[in-house]
Design a protein around this motif. Structure first.
Motif, PDB file in Angstrom:
ATOM      1  N   ALA A   1      13.455-122.243  20.899  1.00 28.13           N
ATOM      2  CA  ALA A   1      13.005-122.144  19.502  1.00 28.13           C
ATOM      3  C   ALA A   1      12.648-120.706  19.138  1.00 28.13           C
ATOM      4  O   ALA A   1      13.024-120.207  18.076  1.00 28.13           O
ATOM      5  N   ARG A   2      11.909-120.031  20.026  1.00 29.55           N
ATOM      6  CA  ARG A   2      11.523-118.654  19.724  1.00 29.55           C
ATOM      7  C   ARG A   2      12.734-117.724  19.781  1.00 29.55           C
ATOM      8  O   ARG A   2      12.840-116.774  19.003  1.00 29.55           O
ATOM      9  N   ILE A   3      13.649-117.993  20.704  1.00 31.06           N
ATOM     10  CA  ILE A   3      14.863-117.178  20.771  1.00 31.06           C
ATOM     11  C   ILE A   3      15.690-117.376  19.510  1.00 31.06           C
ATOM     12  O   ILE A   3      16.214-116.423  18.930  1.00 31.06           O
ATOM     13  N   ALA A   4      15.810-118.631  19.075  1.00 31.00           N
ATOM     14  CA  ALA A   4      16.579-118.930  17.869  1.00 31.00           C
ATOM     15  C   ALA A   4      15.986-118.211  16.658  1.00 31.00           C
ATOM     16  O   ALA A   4      16.721-117.684  15.821  1.00 31.00           O
TER      17      ALA A   4
ATOM     18  N   ALA B   1      11.927-109.324  23.336  1.00 37.14           N
ATOM     19  CA  ALA B   1      10.718-109.865  23.980  1.00 37.14           C
ATOM     20  C   ALA B   1       9.478-109.174  23.427  1.00 37.14           C
ATOM     21  O   ALA B   1       8.464-109.821  23.138  1.00 37.14           O
ATOM     22  N   TYR B   2       9.554-107.852  23.261  1.00 29.58           N
ATOM     23  CA  TYR B   2       8.402-107.143  22.703  1.00 29.58           C
ATOM     24  C   TYR B   2       8.129-107.608  21.275  1.00 29.58           C
ATOM     25  O   TYR B   2       6.981-107.854  20.895  1.00 29.58           O
ATOM     26  N   GLY B   3       9.190-107.737  20.470  1.00 32.67           N
ATOM     27  CA  GLY B   3       9.014-108.168  19.089  1.00 32.67           C
ATOM     28  C   GLY B   3       8.402-109.549  18.988  1.00 32.67           C
ATOM     29  O   GLY B   3       7.564-109.809  18.124  1.00 32.67           O
ATOM     30  N   THR B   4       8.800-110.444  19.899  1.00 37.77           N
ATOM     31  CA  THR B   4       8.216-111.788  19.904  1.00 37.77           C
ATOM     32  C   THR B   4       6.732-111.729  20.236  1.00 37.77           C
ATOM     33  O   THR B   4       5.910-112.386  19.600  1.00 37.77           O
ATOM     34  N   GLY B   5       6.376-110.922  21.229  1.00 31.84           N
ATOM     35  CA  GLY B   5       4.969-110.769  21.577  1.00 31.84           C
ATOM     36  C   GLY B   5       4.166-110.116  20.472  1.00 31.84           C
ATOM     37  O   GLY B   5       2.997-110.453  20.251  1.00 31.84           O
ATOM     38  N   TRP B   6       4.780-109.191  19.763  1.00 31.21           N
ATOM     39  CA  TRP B   6       4.110-108.483  18.663  1.00 31.21           C
ATOM     40  C   TRP B   6       3.841-109.430  17.501  1.00 31.21           C
ATOM     41  O   TRP B   6       2.715-109.525  17.006  1.00 31.21           O
TER      42      TRP B   6
END
Length: 401
Positions: free
Chosen positions: A139-142, A192-197
């Motif tokens: 879901a987060r990757i999508a 990955a950084y953008g998702t964590g941000w």
């Protein structure tokens, strides 16, 4: 029993968040089967939830899970002949020795390069890295790739099946092959950084920065590796200033620069200068340079829109993605060129803008600047419907200054 079960569940959830990617990487390094490694780890987590409430949480949960997953792998593979198992073990040891000799400082970084194999569909390489190595769910990757979760999940399943069925050699690429695979590795680390941000998950952001540092160490002659690390450090330096004491979102232009990390900014500036000396100005160096211009505002008292426009034009040539093009249009509007912003946003019609929240924010601001208040409110409503962040919703709902 309820208390013991809750403690077991909390420990298992913490392990899933903090070490999933590391465990999959270690399991896949031995089995050469990413999907099989994930299945084995899932069995280990299920076993933990069965046994930990009764026997207590082990002193080293990660080691326990690794052992349980390896046992599951062994049980699944007992039907293979001894000769095949021995051959696989010899190959694994040879590959691990070759990886050490090549100077790979981290097993996950090695697996990122493996997932960038040219035999894997280019469209799925970065998503595969995010799931198999960095532990993000479909879901987060999508969301990061503007796709439906079901479609992304199917794409990942097909990719893993192809890896298994084709028997792709699970090996570190030769040094001369690494530059061709670097773009996908950089994209995975940045995603990955953008998702964590965006999700305010400091641990995931720190993990991405750590991998970025290792990548600079591994490929010191690659300017884009330095550019990516600089970009992440510029952004991370402002983390504490991005929200006020009540948790409300603070836009870049209103942030208290005293809360920025001077050490991170200094390191980012040095990385940007070192990368620029190579004379190859790619996507990440360009994005880092944009951040550097913004960082100068508290010193100069103004924003250099001319420099930003040149950099966004260059970035758009390197990376004409929806995110970059929307950011460029927003910059044009902020710089006072509403006509150019209109042309830029109109050019995006027909792309995947319907579910892209920043597009609707930029459109709402442009419509407001054009005096089309009712249409601006409608666009803002769409933007608000596309985020669950209460602080961001509150900020977007504020009247314009």
């Amino acid at each position: 029993m309820d208390g013991a079960r809750q403690a077991a569940i909390r420990t298992a959830e913490l392990a899933a968040r903090s070490c999933y990617g590391r465990l999959v990487a270690r399991l896949a390094a031995r089995s050469r089967d990413i999907a099989g490694a994930e299945d084995a780890l899932a069995e280990a987590f299920a076993a933990a939830l069965r046994t930990w409430p009764e026997r207590g949480v082990p002193a080293a949960p990660e080691a326990w899970l690794l052992t349980a997953a390896r046992n599951a792998q062994m049980n699944a593979g007992r039907h293979r002949r001894v000769r095949d198992a021995a051959a696989a073990e010899i190959e694994r040891r040879a590959e691990e020795r070759a990886a050490r000799e090549a100077g790979f400082p981290d097993e996950r970084l090695k697996l990122l390069f493996v997932c960038a194999h040219p035999a894997i569909d280019a469209a799925v390489r970065t998503p595969l890295m995010l799931q198999a190595v960095l532990g993000l769910d479909a879901a987060r990757i999508a969301a990061a790739f503007l796709m439906a979760p079901a479609a992304m999940g199917q794409r990942l399943v097909r990719a893993k099946a192809k890896i298994r069925d084709a028997g792709l050699r699970f090996a570190v690429p030769e040094p001369e092959e690494m530059p061709a695979r670097l773009a996908e590795v950089l994209a995975a680390i940045y995603a990955a950084y953008g998702t964590g941000w965006e999700a305010r998950q400091a641990g995931l952001a720190e993990e991405a920065i750590y991998l970025g540092r290792l990548l600079v160490e591994l490929l010191p002659a690659e300017p884009e590796a330095r550019g990516l690390l600089a970009l992440m450090l510029y952004c991370e330096a402002r983390r504490e200033a991005r929200r006020d004491a009540e948790g409300r979102f603070v836009p870049l232009g209103r942030q208290d620069a005293r809360r920025w990390s001077g050490a991170m900014i200094g390191e980012a500036e040095a990385l940007l200068a070192e990368g620029a000396r190579a004379g190859r100005f790619g996507r990440y160096l360009c994005e880092a340079a944009i951040q550097s211009v913004h960082i100068q505002r508290p010193v100069t008292g103004r924003t250099d829109y001319r420099a930003l426009r040149l950099l966004y034009d260059l970035l758009g040539a390197h990376e004409p993605s929806l995110g970059v093009l929307v950011a460029r249009a927003a910059l044009l509007l902020e710089a006072g060129d509403a006509a150019a912003a209109r042309v830029a946003l109109d050019a995006l019609e027909g792309r995947q803008v319907a579910g892209y929240q920043p597009y609707w924010v930029a459109l709402a601001r442009l419509l407001r600047a054009e005096g089309r208040a009712a249409e601006a409110e409608a666009a803002l409503g769409t933007a608000l419907s596309l985020t669950d962040d209460a602080a961001l919703r509150e900020f977007l709902s504020l009247p314009p200054p």
